[in-house]
Design a protein around this motif. Structure first.
Motif, PDB file in Angstrom:
ATOM      1  N   PRO A  70       0.815  -1.225   0.000  1.00  0.00           N
ATOM      2  CA  PRO A  70       0.000   0.000   0.000  1.00  0.00           C
ATOM      3  C   PRO A  70       0.842   1.267   0.000  1.00  0.00           C
ATOM      4  O   PRO A  70       2.070   1.240   0.049  1.00  0.00           O
ATOM      5  N   ASP A  71       0.144   2.393  -0.005  1.00  0.00           N
ATOM      6  CA  ASP A  71       0.786   3.703  -0.135  1.00  0.00           C
ATOM      7  C   ASP A  71       1.677   4.036   1.059  1.00  0.00           C
ATOM      8  O   ASP A  71       1.338   3.745   2.216  1.00  0.00           O
ATOM      9  N   VAL A  72       2.805   4.679   0.770  1.00  0.00           N
ATOM     10  CA  VAL A  72       3.650   5.251   1.809  1.00  0.00           C
ATOM     11  C   VAL A  72       2.929   6.467   2.390  1.00  0.00           C
ATOM     12  O   VAL A  72       2.353   7.279   1.647  1.00  0.00           O
ATOM     13  N   GLU A  73       2.947   6.603   3.711  1.00  0.00           N
ATOM     14  CA  GLU A  73       2.246   7.736   4.338  1.00  0.00           C
ATOM     15  C   GLU A  73       2.870   9.055   3.873  1.00  0.00           C
ATOM     16  O   GLU A  73       4.095   9.238   3.970  1.00  0.00           O
ATOM     17  N   PRO A  74       2.069   9.995   3.355  1.00  0.00           N
ATOM     18  CA  PRO A  74       2.620  11.239   2.798  1.00  0.00           C
ATOM     19  C   PRO A  74       3.458  12.065   3.762  1.00  0.00           C
ATOM     20  O   PRO A  74       4.354  12.796   3.329  1.00  0.00           O
ATOM     21  N   VAL A  75       3.196  11.962   5.071  1.00  0.00           N
ATOM     22  CA  VAL A  75       4.004  12.717   6.029  1.00  0.00           C
ATOM     23  C   VAL A  75       5.474  12.352   5.902  1.00  0.00           C
ATOM     24  O   VAL A  75       6.362  13.154   6.222  1.00  0.00           O
ATOM     25  N   ARG A  76       5.774  11.160   5.396  1.00  0.00           N
ATOM     26  CA  ARG A  76       7.164  10.716   5.243  1.00  0.00           C
ATOM     27  C   ARG A  76       7.906  11.572   4.217  1.00  0.00           C
ATOM     28  O   ARG A  76       9.132  11.632   4.237  1.00  0.00           O
ATOM     29  N   TYR A  77       7.165  12.200   3.293  1.00  0.00           N
ATOM     30  CA  TYR A  77       7.820  13.078   2.324  1.00  0.00           C
ATOM     31  C   TYR A  77       7.266  14.496   2.384  1.00  0.00           C
ATOM     32  O   TYR A  77       7.301  15.245   1.405  1.00  0.00           O
ATOM     33  N   ASP A  84      -7.237  10.410  -2.756  1.00  0.00           N
ATOM     34  CA  ASP A  84      -7.076   9.070  -3.294  1.00  0.00           C
ATOM     35  C   ASP A  84      -5.956   8.288  -2.619  1.00  0.00           C
ATOM     36  O   ASP A  84      -5.651   7.161  -3.029  1.00  0.00           O
ATOM     37  N   CYS A  85      -5.352   8.868  -1.592  1.00  0.00           N
ATOM     38  CA  CYS A  85      -4.265   8.193  -0.885  1.00  0.00           C
ATOM     39  C   CYS A  85      -4.857   7.148   0.059  1.00  0.00           C
ATOM     40  O   CYS A  85      -5.845   7.397   0.744  1.00  0.00           O
ATOM     41  N   GLY A  86      -4.243   5.965   0.079  1.00  0.00           N
ATOM     42  CA  GLY A  86      -4.743   4.892   0.919  1.00  0.00           C
ATOM     43  C   GLY A  86      -4.449   5.108   2.393  1.00  0.00           C
ATOM     44  O   GLY A  86      -3.700   6.015   2.768  1.00  0.00           O
ATOM     45  N   PRO A  87      -5.023   4.286   3.274  1.00  0.00           N
ATOM     46  CA  PRO A  87      -4.814   4.432   4.715  1.00  0.00           C
ATOM     47  C   PRO A  87      -3.356   4.184   5.085  1.00  0.00           C
ATOM     48  O   PRO A  87      -2.686   3.348   4.471  1.00  0.00           O
ATOM     49  N   PRO A  88      -2.836   4.904   6.079  1.00  0.00           N
ATOM     50  CA  PRO A  88      -1.424   4.770   6.437  1.00  0.00           C
ATOM     51  C   PRO A  88      -1.139   3.477   7.192  1.00  0.00           C
ATOM     52  O   PRO A  88      -2.018   2.909   7.846  1.00  0.00           O
ATOM     53  N   PRO A  90       1.948   3.104   9.549  1.00  0.00           N
ATOM     54  CA  PRO A  90       3.206   3.636  10.075  1.00  0.00           C
ATOM     55  C   PRO A  90       4.206   2.552  10.462  1.00  0.00           C
ATOM     56  O   PRO A  90       5.417   2.740  10.304  1.00  0.00           O
ATOM     57  N   GLU A  91       3.736   1.426  10.998  1.00  0.00           N
ATOM     58  CA  GLU A  91       4.658   0.356  11.392  1.00  0.00           C
ATOM     59  C   GLU A  91       5.400  -0.194  10.177  1.00  0.00           C
ATOM     60  O   GLU A  91       6.615  -0.393  10.216  1.00  0.00           O
ATOM     61  N   ARG A  92       4.677  -0.427   9.102  1.00  0.00           N
ATOM     62  CA  ARG A  92       5.338  -0.944   7.914  1.00  0.00           C
ATOM     63  C   ARG A  92       6.287   0.087   7.314  1.00  0.00           C
ATOM     64  O   ARG A  92       7.398  -0.249   6.909  1.00  0.00           O
ATOM     65  N   ASP A  93       5.848   1.338   7.245  1.00  0.00           N
ATOM     66  CA  ASP A  93       6.743   2.388   6.738  1.00  0.00           C
ATOM     67  C   ASP A  93       8.049   2.409   7.521  1.00  0.00           C
ATOM     68  O   ASP A  93       9.141   2.434   6.942  1.00  0.00           O
ATOM     69  N   ALA A  94       7.943   2.415   8.850  1.00  0.00           N
ATOM     70  CA  ALA A  94       9.140   2.503   9.688  1.00  0.00           C
ATOM     71  C   ALA A  94      10.053   1.306   9.469  1.00  0.00           C
ATOM     72  O   ALA A  94      11.281   1.447   9.371  1.00  0.00           O
ATOM     73  N   TRP A  95       9.468   0.112   9.382  1.00  0.00           N
ATOM     74  CA  TRP A  95      10.259  -1.106   9.207  1.00  0.00           C
ATOM     75  C   TRP A  95      11.001  -1.109   7.879  1.00  0.00           C
ATOM     76  O   TRP A  95      12.205  -1.364   7.812  1.00  0.00           O
ATOM     77  N   GLU A  96      10.306  -0.780   6.815  1.00  0.00           N
ATOM     78  CA  GLU A  96      10.947  -0.857   5.499  1.00  0.00           C
ATOM     79  C   GLU A  96      11.911   0.297   5.259  1.00  0.00           C
ATOM     80  O   GLU A  96      12.925   0.127   4.570  1.00  0.00           O
ATOM     81  N   LEU A  97      11.646   1.445   5.829  1.00  0.00           N
ATOM     82  CA  LEU A  97      12.627   2.523   5.782  1.00  0.00           C
ATOM     83  C   LEU A  97      13.894   2.132   6.531  1.00  0.00           C
ATOM     84  O   LEU A  97      15.016   2.389   6.072  1.00  0.00           O
ATOM     85  N   ALA A  98      13.729   1.491   7.689  1.00  0.00           N
ATOM     86  CA  ALA A  98      14.888   1.060   8.467  1.00  0.00           C
ATOM     87  C   ALA A  98      15.688  -0.005   7.729  1.00  0.00           C
ATOM     88  O   ALA A  98      16.925   0.024   7.706  1.00  0.00           O
TER      89      ALA A  98
END
Length: 253
Positions: A70-77, A84-88, A90-98
């Protein structure tokens, strides 16, 4: 030599059912590990964990795949979510960014797939188009379109001619992240691959399409070969300590 060990990011889903059970589970479509295996690697599935564990885990891998989703949370950029942005997640974003930061810091070969390409771009300071048309089929069905590799890039060495690819995305790269260059374009001009050129990293490639949904193993095989080269240059017994020393910078996320 040993088969290269390729880590693949997974994510949490609620209410997963099997038999009489219904639980939260770490999941990943089977196409990912099967593609790694078909390309000559051994797949290790990586459930979400902490930044510190991301660094430790990556230090023990021969290569990393950051999977689609799914979509990366826009706050990350630095953006607000559009309609049209999907639901955030945050746990997955943080894990894959790390994980991605650890692979870059420790010079571990990296392949991003769809969302994984967007994670790489965002991590390096890029932004995303939050919605576009024409790059996905009906819900749950992959579309196909042609991509054109950019001459002289790493991707062009792997895919020397235009190729039709399985695709399912509604977001795309807007501003490029620091150091990244396009590796391929769709016919409408959408960036379909990113890479880091030069000698600063042995292998960083990301594609906007879904190779795990097709029969072409060339992109994954290129990652496995890069992993094999790194494995031979640095034996497994010495890899963790050396890579851990290289990964002391804080992970993103």
């Amino acid at each position: 030599m040993q088969t290269p060990l390729i880590g693949v990011s997974t994510y949490m889903e609620s209410d997963v059912r099997w038999g009489v059970w219904q639980h939260q589970a770490a999941v990943l479509p089977a196409g990912y590990h099967r593609l790694v295996q078909r390309a000559g690697g051994s797949a290790l599935l990586l459930p979400p964990d902490s930044d510190e564990q991301a660094r430790r885990i990556v230090s023990r891998l021969d290569a990393l795949v950051v999977s689609g989703g799914p979509d990366v949370e826009p706050v990350r950029y630095g953006a607000e979510p559009g309609p049209d942005c999907g639901p955030p997640d945050p746990e997955r974003d943080a894990w894959e960014l790390a994980l991605t930061r650890a692979a870059l810091d420790q010079r571990v070969p990296l392949l991003g797939i769809c969302r994984g390409m967007q994670i790489l771009n965002v991590l390096l300071g890029g932004t995303l188009v939050q919605h576009m048309e024409g790059h996905r089929g009906t819900p749950g069905v992959f579309a196909e379109h042609a991509v054109r590799p950019v001459p002289g890039t790493r991707l062009a060495q792997v895919l020397p001619e235009p190729v039709s690819v399985p695709t399912y995305h509604h977001q795309a790269v807007a501003r490029l992240g620091d150091g990244l260059v396009p590796g391929a374009y769709a016919e409408d001009g959408t960036i379909e691959a990113l890479e880091l050129p030069g000698d600063e990293h042995p292998f960083v490639l990301a594609v906007q399409w879904h190779p795990e949904e097709g029969d072409d193993v060339r992109v994954m095989r290129a990652l496995v070969e890069a992993a094999r080269t790194g494995h031979e240059a640095q034996p497994r017994s010495g890899a963790p300590a050396a890579r851990e020393a290289a990964g002391t910078a804080p992970a993103a996320g």
